[in-house]
Design a protein around this motif. Sequence first.
Motif: not given
Ligand code: F3S
Length: 421
Positions: A133, A152, A312, A340, A370
Amino acid sequence: MKLTEQEQLILSGREGPARQRAMEILVMYGEAMQADKLLDIESVGLTISCPYPVDRHADMVMEDYNAVFSYASLNSLEVYDIPRMSARCCSQATNPSPDYLRYLGITDENLYRGIEITNDFMKRTGINNTLSCVQYLVGDLITLGQHCSVQESSAVIFVNSVLGGRTNCYGEMIGGCAALLGKIPNAGLHRTENRRGTHLVKVEEIPKELYEWDLLGYYMGKKLGAAVPVFQIEIPCVTADMHKSFGASLCTTGSIDMYHMIGLTPEAFTYEQAFGSNKPIEVYTYGAEEKKKALQLLDYAAEEEVDFVLMGCPHYSIYQMQKIAALLEGKKTKARLIIMTTWIIKEMADRNGYSEIIEKAGGFIMTDTCPPMIHIWPEGIKVMATDSGKMAHYTPSTRSDVSIHMGSMEHCVQAAITGKW
Ligand code: F3S
């Protein structure tokens, strides 16, 4: 909407049925949006849906990604043979990684196969496999005035506001058509007149820690609804991580794809530039009371025990990976900890020794997506802590059985170590 000769040829089927179908959809959409023409775009942040778990798509042959793309992007159960994309593309965070499945002990072969099929499709059609993202941090750097197509929401608001690129928040269908054709209708935030400020926010309580940017975004998104807000904030600079957290939370609660900060974002060097000929529809003030209310909305779990810490969202930058590694050095976690980021930043974290520290402490680094995006969560979680306003907001919509604590990175790491908030 006026089409060029070349666009009319595509519409007539000269470049094959997939591009023809994509052009039909873009023309329909453009006319609904009252666009006057199609713009050439180079860059597309593209959602590539992994065909598994199967509930995401209609009854189709999962072994054939052409079928998935035809369904999701060309709105068709007829299977088109999808050619190479015309635009330069980076993929967004929508595919589980095999490492995450193994970490959770998932053995369903279909899932692993789905990942391969998706990756093969990206290779064949020229979509760069960024699976993040924050693709603007890892290769897809948009510049001022560049028309692009991003899907996104946290990336959309970052590209428009911080980089000065021009995109609306597109769904899988328009994004896929834009990628196939390298075109997008000239509507919404592609047009200068729609990028001017509509509301003014005077920020008196200036965020200090990163999660406080989430609180500001979260609270003001709720207040503003649909807007291009202009923030007046006395601060010498706002880093990319601050913008990333702030924008993600702002667009989570508000219908907001762009904001300005006077003197701090590229289309708002002055108040006059931010608003153009607009007068603010409303003026808000964000102070200590508003900050407190935002935190109450996000940090609401009654339980002190925390069994899961998820960090993350949006994907962590290398500096956030460095900081969290420093906080975890020599420690052991009691609660399950997932951090993440993109696989590209994970590679950097590997080289710099951060991953080893995190993993030694018991943390897992999740890449490519995620949990809420793929609906695959660790089992048995009840109370989750996070430093992200967006994740705190979205988790209950897919996991109503999980309650949330929200706070700073330091607070979350401490909760991971002690198992308590
Ligand atoms: Fe990315 Fe998932 Fe947050 S795509 S912006 S980690 S909801």
